[in-house]
Motif scaffolding. Structure first.
Motif, PDB file in Angstrom:
ATOM      1  N   PHE A   1     -26.567  28.120  20.781  1.00 55.43           N
ATOM      2  CA  PHE A   1     -27.499  28.915  19.749  1.00 55.43           C
ATOM      3  C   PHE A   1     -27.605  30.223  19.903  1.00 55.43           C
ATOM      4  O   PHE A   1     -27.620  31.187  19.445  1.00 55.43           O
ATOM      5  CB  PHE A   1     -28.955  28.138  19.807  1.00 55.43           C
ATOM      6  CG  PHE A   1     -29.932  28.902  18.858  1.00 55.43           C
ATOM      7  CD1 PHE A   1     -29.790  28.142  17.588  1.00 55.43           C
ATOM      8  CD2 PHE A   1     -30.856  29.732  19.157  1.00 55.43           C
ATOM      9  CE1 PHE A   1     -30.865  28.541  16.685  1.00 55.43           C
ATOM     10  CE2 PHE A   1     -31.596  30.336  18.156  1.00 55.43           C
ATOM     11  CZ  PHE A   1     -31.790  29.587  17.040  1.00 55.43           C
ATOM     12  N   ALA A   2     -27.625  30.497  21.361  1.00 55.46           N
ATOM     13  CA  ALA A   2     -27.667  32.218  22.007  1.00 55.46           C
ATOM     14  C   ALA A   2     -26.481  32.754  21.432  1.00 55.46           C
ATOM     15  O   ALA A   2     -26.328  33.886  21.075  1.00 55.46           O
ATOM     16  CB  ALA A   2     -27.746  31.946  23.229  1.00 55.46           C
ATOM     17  N   LEU A   3     -25.048  31.939  21.535  1.00 56.88           N
ATOM     18  CA  LEU A   3     -24.027  32.611  20.856  1.00 56.88           C
ATOM     19  C   LEU A   3     -24.231  32.880  19.554  1.00 56.88           C
ATOM     20  O   LEU A   3     -23.683  34.118  18.842  1.00 56.88           O
ATOM     21  CB  LEU A   3     -22.988  31.882  21.529  1.00 56.88           C
ATOM     22  CG  LEU A   3     -22.134  31.696  22.784  1.00 56.88           C
ATOM     23  CD1 LEU A   3     -20.999  30.588  22.987  1.00 56.88           C
ATOM     24  CD2 LEU A   3     -21.644  33.044  22.974  1.00 56.88           C
ATOM     25  N   ILE A   4     -24.739  31.993  18.790  1.00 58.15           N
ATOM     26  CA  ILE A   4     -24.559  32.259  17.452  1.00 58.15           C
ATOM     27  C   ILE A   4     -25.798  33.504  17.003  1.00 58.15           C
ATOM     28  O   ILE A   4     -25.547  34.444  16.205  1.00 58.15           O
ATOM     29  CB  ILE A   4     -25.395  31.038  16.623  1.00 58.15           C
ATOM     30  CG1 ILE A   4     -24.340  29.899  16.522  1.00 58.15           C
ATOM     31  CG2 ILE A   4     -25.742  31.416  15.186  1.00 58.15           C
ATOM     32  CD1 ILE A   4     -23.007  30.200  15.973  1.00 58.15           C
TER      33      ILE A   4
ATOM     34  N   VAL B   1     -15.954  27.722  20.584  1.00 56.60           N
ATOM     35  CA  VAL B   1     -16.946  27.763  21.642  1.00 56.60           C
ATOM     36  C   VAL B   1     -18.637  27.464  21.386  1.00 56.60           C
ATOM     37  O   VAL B   1     -18.970  26.353  21.744  1.00 56.60           O
ATOM     38  CB  VAL B   1     -17.156  29.294  22.227  1.00 56.60           C
ATOM     39  CG1 VAL B   1     -18.361  29.276  23.425  1.00 56.60           C
ATOM     40  CG2 VAL B   1     -15.873  29.586  22.398  1.00 56.60           C
ATOM     41  N   ALA B   2     -19.139  28.068  20.242  1.00 54.61           N
ATOM     42  CA  ALA B   2     -20.569  27.515  20.039  1.00 54.61           C
ATOM     43  C   ALA B   2     -20.575  26.018  19.262  1.00 54.61           C
ATOM     44  O   ALA B   2     -21.283  25.300  19.780  1.00 54.61           O
ATOM     45  CB  ALA B   2     -21.152  28.403  18.858  1.00 54.61           C
ATOM     46  N   ALA B   3     -19.547  25.866  18.349  1.00 58.89           N
ATOM     47  CA  ALA B   3     -19.535  24.490  17.760  1.00 58.89           C
ATOM     48  C   ALA B   3     -19.480  23.395  18.930  1.00 58.89           C
ATOM     49  O   ALA B   3     -20.111  22.353  18.617  1.00 58.89           O
ATOM     50  CB  ALA B   3     -18.421  24.588  16.848  1.00 58.89           C
TER      51      ALA B   3
ATOM     52  N   GLN C   1     -19.042  31.396   6.570  1.00 63.16           N
ATOM     53  CA  GLN C   1     -19.592  31.192   7.887  1.00 63.16           C
ATOM     54  C   GLN C   1     -20.024  29.830   8.159  1.00 63.16           C
ATOM     55  O   GLN C   1     -19.794  29.254   9.026  1.00 63.16           O
ATOM     56  CB  GLN C   1     -20.551  32.296   8.455  1.00 63.16           C
ATOM     57  CG  GLN C   1     -20.520  33.664   8.237  1.00 63.16           C
ATOM     58  CD  GLN C   1     -19.261  34.125   9.237  1.00 63.16           C
ATOM     59  OE1 GLN C   1     -18.823  33.420  10.128  1.00 63.16           O
ATOM     60  NE2 GLN C   1     -18.689  35.360   8.986  1.00 63.16           N
ATOM     61  N   LEU C   2     -20.805  29.507   7.345  1.00 64.01           N
ATOM     62  CA  LEU C   2     -21.223  27.883   7.345  1.00 64.01           C
ATOM     63  C   LEU C   2     -20.359  27.017   7.218  1.00 64.01           C
ATOM     64  O   LEU C   2     -20.304  25.991   7.608  1.00 64.01           O
ATOM     65  CB  LEU C   2     -22.341  27.807   6.391  1.00 64.01           C
ATOM     66  CG  LEU C   2     -23.808  28.530   6.371  1.00 64.01           C
ATOM     67  CD1 LEU C   2     -24.741  28.357   5.182  1.00 64.01           C
ATOM     68  CD2 LEU C   2     -24.370  28.372   7.701  1.00 64.01           C
ATOM     69  N   SER C   3     -19.474  27.017   6.374  1.00 66.94           N
ATOM     70  CA  SER C   3     -18.224  26.225   6.230  1.00 66.94           C
ATOM     71  C   SER C   3     -17.271  26.180   7.379  1.00 66.94           C
ATOM     72  O   SER C   3     -16.972  24.978   7.857  1.00 66.94           O
ATOM     73  CB  SER C   3     -17.249  26.328   5.003  1.00 66.94           C
ATOM     74  OG  SER C   3     -16.642  27.568   5.201  1.00 66.94           O
ATOM     75  N   LEU C   4     -17.040  27.125   8.159  1.00 68.83           N
ATOM     76  CA  LEU C   4     -16.404  27.109   9.271  1.00 68.83           C
ATOM     77  C   LEU C   4     -17.099  26.621  10.574  1.00 68.83           C
ATOM     78  O   LEU C   4     -16.522  25.866  11.293  1.00 68.83           O
ATOM     79  CB  LEU C   4     -16.162  28.697   9.789  1.00 68.83           C
ATOM     80  CG  LEU C   4     -14.854  29.307   8.864  1.00 68.83           C
ATOM     81  CD1 LEU C   4     -14.866  30.731   9.275  1.00 68.83           C
ATOM     82  CD2 LEU C   4     -13.575  28.664   8.945  1.00 68.83           C
ATOM     83  N   LEU C   5     -18.532  26.603  10.412  1.00 71.44           N
ATOM     84  CA  LEU C   5     -19.313  26.298  11.514  1.00 71.44           C
ATOM     85  C   LEU C   5     -19.403  24.693  11.350  1.00 71.44           C
ATOM     86  O   LEU C   5     -19.453  23.949  12.282  1.00 71.44           O
ATOM     87  CB  LEU C   5     -20.574  26.953  11.495  1.00 71.44           C
ATOM     88  CG  LEU C   5     -21.707  26.308  12.727  1.00 71.44           C
ATOM     89  CD1 LEU C   5     -20.950  26.473  14.090  1.00 71.44           C
ATOM     90  CD2 LEU C   5     -22.893  27.006  12.723  1.00 71.44           C
ATOM     91  N   ALA C   6     -19.676  24.295   9.996  1.00 73.02           N
ATOM     92  CA  ALA C   6     -20.433  22.798   9.875  1.00 73.02           C
ATOM     93  C   ALA C   6     -18.867  21.883  10.168  1.00 73.02           C
ATOM     94  O   ALA C   6     -18.819  20.894  10.769  1.00 73.02           O
ATOM     95  CB  ALA C   6     -20.537  22.789   8.557  1.00 73.02           C
TER      96      ALA C   6
END
Length: 219
Positions: A34-37, A66-68, A118-123
């Protein structure tokens, strides 16, 4: 260094996500992710990624590789529907689509398309990493190698392109001492080496854990 993104909608979304994660009793790795996000989308790094394609690629690599996985480690009770191969295919598709020149140009021209990217990549990345927990080690290793190969292939295609492909950066890189083609080549190299190495490292770590697992006890 003064281009901090303090958009009220973004800050409200981050606050809502933090509250939801706290209610889900998220563990330490989640908060590191979350800090990375927050760093990616609030700090001046976000503005710099609008100027340099290489920084945008690094931004996406940190987001997805990394974040995911930190999110997946920090939310161990989350079990995505569908198997790991399906999530891997979905993430590969999303990554290639959003790094093709026309969709990428659209994402930088429209706020809605930008956040969809951004959301599709992260999800899809989060679904992939979370689904690996319920996969057999051989399958997990195979999928991680597949992710490594496709990342290297996309990076090589971008690196060896003879002309600049990304119109939004044709007039934004010179101020940073890079020609558009040099910036694009640097972006391809980031995908080709450091990004692929993250998946290779995860595959080797999975294999190491498999080799170090105690043998099953005979009944």
């Amino acid at each position: 260094m003064l281009r901090w993104n303090l958009d009220p909608g973004l800050l409200a979304a981050l606050g809502a996500a933090a509250l939801m994660a706290w209610r889900w009793k998220a563990r330490g790795p989640f908060w590191a992710g979350f800090a990375l996000i927050a760093l990616l989308f609030v700090s001046p790094l976000c503005a710099l990624s609008s100027a340099l394609f290489s920084v945008r690629v690094a931004h996406h690599i940190i987001l997805t590789a990394v974040a995911a996985p930190l999110f997946a480690l920090g939310l161990p009770r989350f079990r995505p529907r569908g198997g790991a191969p399906l999530w891997a295919a979905g993430h590969i598709l999303a990554f290639w689509i959003w790094h093709a020149p026309p969709p990428y140009t659209l994402a930088l021209a429209s706020d809605g398309a930008f956040w969809l990217m951004q959301l599709s990549l992260l999800a899809t990345a989060f679904g992939f990493w979370a689904s690996l927990r319920s996969s057999s080690p051989p399958l997990a290793i195979g999928l991680l190698f597949a992710m490594m190969v496709q990342m290297g292939l996309l990076g090589a295609l971008i690196t060896f392109a003879g002309t600049p492909l990304y119109a939004p950066h044709l007039a934004t890189t010179i101020a940073w001492g890079l020609a558009p083609l040099e910036d694009q080549q640097l972006a391809g190299l980031i995908m080709w080496a450091p990004a692929a190495a993250l998946y290779l490292g995860a595959a080797l770590w999975t294999g190491w854990r498999l080799l170090g697992a105690p043998p099953p006890v005979a009944a």
